[in-house]
Design a protein around this motif. Sequence first.
Motif, PDB file in Angstrom:
ATOM      1  N   ALA A 307      98.026 -68.675  -5.845  1.00  0.00           N
ATOM      2  CA  ALA A 307      98.896 -68.475  -4.419  1.00  0.00           C
ATOM      3  C   ALA A 307     100.265 -68.357  -4.532  1.00  0.00           C
ATOM      4  O   ALA A 307     100.736 -67.837  -3.678  1.00  0.00           O
ATOM      5  CB  ALA A 307      98.432 -70.110  -4.066  1.00  0.00           C
ATOM      6  N   GLU A 312     101.725 -66.932  -1.021  1.00  0.00           N
ATOM      7  CA  GLU A 312     101.086 -67.946  -0.070  1.00  0.00           C
ATOM      8  C   GLU A 312     101.546 -69.324  -0.041  1.00  0.00           C
ATOM      9  O   GLU A 312     101.727 -70.021   0.834  1.00  0.00           O
ATOM     10  CB  GLU A 312      99.509 -67.909  -0.268  1.00  0.00           C
ATOM     11  N   THR A 313     102.257 -69.510  -1.258  1.00  0.00           N
ATOM     12  CA  THR A 313     102.849 -70.994  -1.335  1.00  0.00           C
ATOM     13  C   THR A 313     103.988 -70.836  -2.108  1.00  0.00           C
ATOM     14  O   THR A 313     104.239 -70.111  -3.133  1.00  0.00           O
ATOM     15  CB  THR A 313     101.703 -71.754  -2.184  1.00  0.00           C
ATOM     16  N   VAL A 317     106.539 -75.946  -3.623  1.00  0.00           N
ATOM     17  CA  VAL A 317     105.588 -76.992  -3.133  1.00  0.00           C
ATOM     18  C   VAL A 317     104.421 -76.904  -3.818  1.00  0.00           C
ATOM     19  O   VAL A 317     103.697 -77.745  -3.812  1.00  0.00           O
ATOM     20  CB  VAL A 317     105.098 -75.827  -1.551  1.00  0.00           C
ATOM     21  N   ALA A 318     104.158 -75.534  -4.592  1.00  0.00           N
ATOM     22  CA  ALA A 318     102.697 -75.695  -5.250  1.00  0.00           C
ATOM     23  C   ALA A 318     102.876 -76.689  -6.352  1.00  0.00           C
ATOM     24  O   ALA A 318     102.238 -77.264  -6.913  1.00  0.00           O
ATOM     25  CB  ALA A 318     102.925 -74.352  -5.865  1.00  0.00           C
ATOM     26  N   GLU A 321     102.545 -80.231  -5.225  1.00  0.00           N
ATOM     27  CA  GLU A 321     101.266 -80.671  -4.901  1.00  0.00           C
ATOM     28  C   GLU A 321     100.311 -80.726  -6.117  1.00  0.00           C
ATOM     29  O   GLU A 321      99.547 -81.689  -6.447  1.00  0.00           O
ATOM     30  CB  GLU A 321     100.526 -79.316  -4.074  1.00  0.00           C
TER      31      GLU A 321
END
Length: 328
Positions: A307, A312-313, A317-318, A321
Amino acid sequence: MTDRTPAKLAPRLLQGDRRALARAITLVESGRADHRAQASALLEVLAKSGRQALRIGLSGTPGVGKSTFIEAFGLMLTAQGLKVAVLAVDPSSSRSGGSILGDKTRMERLSRDPNAFIRPSPSQTHLGGVARRTREAVALCEAANFDVVLIETVGVGQSETLVAEMVDLFVLLMAPAGGDELQGVKRGIMEMADLILVNKADGDLKPAAMRTVADYAGALHLLRKRPQDPPGFPKALPVSALADEGLIKAWEEMTTLADWRRETGHLERRRAEQARHWFEAEVREGLLARLREDPDMRAMMAQFGAAVAAGETPPSVAASEMLKRLRS
């Protein structure tokens, strides 16, 4: 590997058996889980000996004459009755074989000296693995009653920082150079250096070497004073490994600095800080190993990695998470 069990290796190693030392280093270099357990047990037993060596880190650019210097310097020390071990931190060895793998043959005289021990670095795919094995090899050499442990780095940036975290003194070996080349020396490496030795200070190169010493001395004078240094340090000195000149003076300066740090408590505090640093590094490495070994974790890492790579990310943030899921 039965002869590499802690019960059999420890007594022989403490008696200075070189073959036992070589086998013990091979054991700590192994990545097998059972060998790692045996290595940990061996290091725990040997730590009780309380033996310490003077740990000297040595870095220098290719072509500066490190192999010639190490051999001449090592032979000078063994001639004084000291036992010398030479280790290497070479992250390139897993890709190209690395120059250090040829150093044992180039340092032929030193490798034959009964009071010297030369060990190339293990082939590891990441610098952290090389550093861990080298650090454990230092502990083994100390237990084997070596007086001086020279740790060479090939000079690739991060390796100098890692070596600085496992030595008492950090020495930078340089070649005679002009002002432009002096400008190219990284400030960070200059700030780590306790001594800068300008090699090849002989023959036609001697005038250039003396000018280079003066240039480095001036540059060192401009750096911020460090609390771990007595007056006059860090300093730059000329040496000639080929002509065996300046080596005794360099050793005198090293011992002067080490003695001052020992008497003022800086050496003990530094080693305590280094021990904490490597403890934290081991914890981080262990956590990463668990991520790599767990199939679910590997799949999750691959998913987030894809991602991030696809845009996409955002990476932050990845990562956030991923950490959330690890805590849940």
